[in-house]
Design a protein around this motif. Sequence first.
Motif, PDB file in Angstrom:
ATOM      1  N   TYR A 268       6.370   1.998 -61.513  1.00 16.40           N
ATOM      2  CA  TYR A 268       5.772   0.910 -61.730  1.00 16.40           C
ATOM      3  C   TYR A 268       6.809   0.006 -62.444  1.00 16.40           C
ATOM      4  CZ  TYR A 268       0.925   2.811 -60.765  1.00 16.40           C
ATOM      5  OH  TYR A 268       0.194   3.099 -60.544  1.00 16.40           O
TER       6      TYR A 268
ATOM      7  N   TYR B  87       7.023  -4.289 -61.662  1.00 15.25           N
ATOM      8  CA  TYR B  87       7.552  -4.658 -60.237  1.00 15.25           C
ATOM      9  C   TYR B  87       6.431  -5.726 -59.970  1.00 15.25           C
ATOM     10  CZ  TYR B  87      10.496  -0.467 -59.658  1.00 15.25           C
ATOM     11  OH  TYR B  87      11.527   0.394 -59.814  1.00 15.25           O
ATOM     12  N   ALA B  88       6.772  -6.755 -58.908  1.00 14.33           N
ATOM     13  CA  ALA B  88       5.960  -7.775 -58.829  1.00 14.33           C
ATOM     14  C   ALA B  88       4.967  -7.270 -57.828  1.00 14.33           C
ATOM     15  CB  ALA B  88       6.790  -8.867 -57.864  1.00 14.33           C
ATOM     16  N   LYS B  89       5.034  -5.822 -57.184  1.00  9.87           N
ATOM     17  CA  LYS B  89       4.115  -5.507 -56.315  1.00  9.87           C
ATOM     18  C   LYS B  89       3.098  -5.170 -57.078  1.00  9.87           C
ATOM     19  CE  LYS B  89       6.301  -1.046 -56.205  1.00  9.87           C
ATOM     20  NZ  LYS B  89       6.859  -0.104 -55.195  1.00  9.87           N
ATOM     21  N   CYS B  90       3.094  -4.625 -58.453  1.00 13.80           N
ATOM     22  CA  CYS B  90       2.040  -4.049 -59.282  1.00 13.80           C
ATOM     23  C   CYS B  90       1.058  -5.276 -59.897  1.00 13.80           C
ATOM     24  CB  CYS B  90       2.529  -3.408 -60.356  1.00 13.80           C
ATOM     25  SG  CYS B  90       3.705  -2.154 -59.788  1.00 13.80           S
ATOM     26  N   TYR B  91       1.454  -6.613 -59.601  1.00 12.71           N
ATOM     27  CA  TYR B  91       0.740  -7.613 -60.240  1.00 12.71           C
ATOM     28  C   TYR B  91      -0.641  -7.686 -59.769  1.00 12.71           C
ATOM     29  CZ  TYR B  91       4.859  -9.689 -62.626  1.00 12.71           C
ATOM     30  OH  TYR B  91       6.052  -9.898 -63.329  1.00 12.71           O
ATOM     31  N   LYS B  92      -0.823  -7.233 -58.275  1.00 15.36           N
ATOM     32  CA  LYS B  92      -2.176  -7.248 -57.815  1.00 15.36           C
ATOM     33  C   LYS B  92      -3.158  -6.393 -58.246  1.00 15.36           C
ATOM     34  CE  LYS B  92      -4.571  -7.292 -53.087  1.00 15.36           C
ATOM     35  NZ  LYS B  92      -4.474  -6.876 -51.801  1.00 15.36           N
TER      36      LYS B  92
END
Length: 106
Positions: free
Chosen positions: A80, A88-93
């Motif tokens: 993460y 990571y930005a992809k984890c914000y969701k």
Amino acid sequence: SNYQKVVEYIQQYQPDAKIIIQSNMHVTKNKSDANPNTFSNSRIDELNRRLSALADNKKIFYLDFVSVFDDSTGNMSTDYSGDGVHLYAKCYKLWREWILENGKIY
């Protein structure tokens, strides 16, 4: 003490507001071990303990999501984070979805 001041400020100017205090995330084991006086997960746990004590469960609530990004040993999973601290930005969701789902109780 700064969190307490912010809560009091919000209460002063928005007395009917519901305040949700979110826990702080753990860091990776490497980051925790390398920075015991700054980023250690034991310090983060203590901060979270103190933050949770601010909640009265009437107008101030504590949302504990510290383990959402943890691995099986209680440290942030390296999957993460690239720097061991920030997601990571992809984890914000995933973070957003968790807050929306678990924040509904308040």
